[in-house]
Design an enzyme around this catalytic site. Structure first.
Site, PDB file in Angstrom:
ATOM      1  CG  HIS A 102      -1.799  -1.125   1.397  1.00  0.00           C
ATOM      2  ND1 HIS A 102      -2.736  -1.462   0.450  1.00  0.00           N
ATOM      3  CD2 HIS A 102      -1.902  -2.048   2.379  1.00  0.00           C
ATOM      4  CE1 HIS A 102      -3.389  -2.543   0.852  1.00  0.00           C
ATOM      5  NE2 HIS A 102      -2.897  -2.922   2.016  1.00  0.00           N
ATOM      6  CG  HIS A 131      -1.092   8.400   2.049  1.00  0.00           C
ATOM      7  ND1 HIS A 131      -1.931   7.314   2.000  1.00  0.00           N
ATOM      8  CD2 HIS A 131      -0.713   8.520   3.355  1.00  0.00           C
ATOM      9  CE1 HIS A 131      -2.074   6.802   3.221  1.00  0.00           C
ATOM     10  NE2 HIS A 131      -1.339   7.514   4.062  1.00  0.00           N
ATOM     11  CB  THR A 215      -5.547   2.538   5.392  1.00  0.00           C
ATOM     12  OG1 THR A 215      -4.918   2.523   6.668  1.00  0.00           O
ATOM     13  CG2 THR A 215      -4.719   3.347   4.411  1.00  0.00           C
TER      14      THR A 215
HETATM   15 ZN   LIG Z   1      -1.216   7.405   6.086  1.00  0.00          ZN
END
Ligand SMILES: [Zn+2]
Length: 266
Positions: A102, A131, A215
């Site tokens: 991720h 991110h 998340t």
């Molecule tokens: Zn984060």
């Protein structure tokens, strides 16, 4: 199944790597799960943010929650100059980078001495990750990336210090981390002499609000501190990261009347 974090290079399939990571208890944005539970798969594509709540009962808060993150932050907001947090960061001898499927997550040793103090409560820095593009927006505008420093208090509460990253041709501070990113799921790499102070902007004015993990399982009760001013990140580093993770941002969530204050700088 014994899994050694430093030796996952022989994990061939994505499914296998994800299962291994679930066993290791490695989650995404700030979350962690018990080492013996498996984490249902989620992503930013077919099983993306709109569907997270459908993937597992444990992810219900992603849809049912009323204090979710990220959010859009407006510049003209309530000023609380003295409510800034204390940022007590120092050099870390080494961090272990992990590609968890991720994000790239840097594990910080528990005794590194890095912490923040939020309204009198100390939170210890445990990991940081990225991110792309940014998750929080300011006046509706995103930036190239966002860096999340995740901290845990002795009570178990979480506080995340977020730094918006603005792409610049000549920026270097994050390069040692972002050029060392492990390029396959489950791979790790160790980086020495990491100083998180170098990743912060000069002006530490900060938005503060109560939110959630961005998340699954989207757990609420997270203290958010988002620095108002971005820090630089090198364009080649952004391009390199995008090649690994084309997008990894949850869309902004309804504010639902939550107060946001602008504090500092300290
Ligand atoms: Zn984060």
């Amino acid at each position: 199944m014994p899994v050694r974090p430093d030796d996952l290079s022989n994990v061939i399939t994505r499914r296998g790597a994800l299962a291994a990571l679930a066993l290791l208890g490695i989650a995404g944005c700030g979350g962690s799960v018990a080492a013996t539970t498996s984490t249902p798969h989620w992503d930013y594509n077919a099983e993306g943010p709109d569907h997270w709540a459908d993937l597992d009962r444990g992810y219900a808060t992603c849809r049912a929650g009323h204090a979710q993150s990220p959010i859009d932050l407006d510049s003209p907001t309530e000023l609380h100059p003295s409510d800034h947090i204390e940022i007590d960061y120092r050099s870390i001898s080494s961090v272990k980078l992990l590609n968890n499927g991720h994000t790239i997550q840097a594990a910080v040793p528990a005794d590194s001495g890095n912490r923040i103090v939020v309204d009198g409560t100390a939170f210890t820095l445990t990991q940081f990750h990225f991110h792309l593009p940014s998750e929080h927006t300011v006046d509706g505008h995103d930036t190239a990336m966002e860096l999340h420093f995740v901290h845990t208090a002795s009570s178990g509460r979480l506080a995340v210090l977020a730094v918006l990253l603005h792409a610049q041709p000549d920026a270097t501070p994050l390069t040692p981390i972002l050029t060392a990113t492990p390029n396959r799921i489950g791979l790790t790499r160790t980086v020495s002499a990491v100083d998180p102070r170098e990743y912060l902007p000069t002006d530490l004015a900060q938005f503060r609000y109560q939110g959630s993990l961005t998340t699954p399982p989207c757990t609420e009760g997270v203290e958010w501190i988002v620095l108002r001013h971005p820090a630089p990140v090198a364009i080649p580093d952004v391009d390199n990261y995008r090649a690994l993770f084309p997008h990894s941002n949850r869309p902004t969530q309804p504010r639902n009347g939550r107060p946001v204050v602008l504090a500092g700088p300290n």
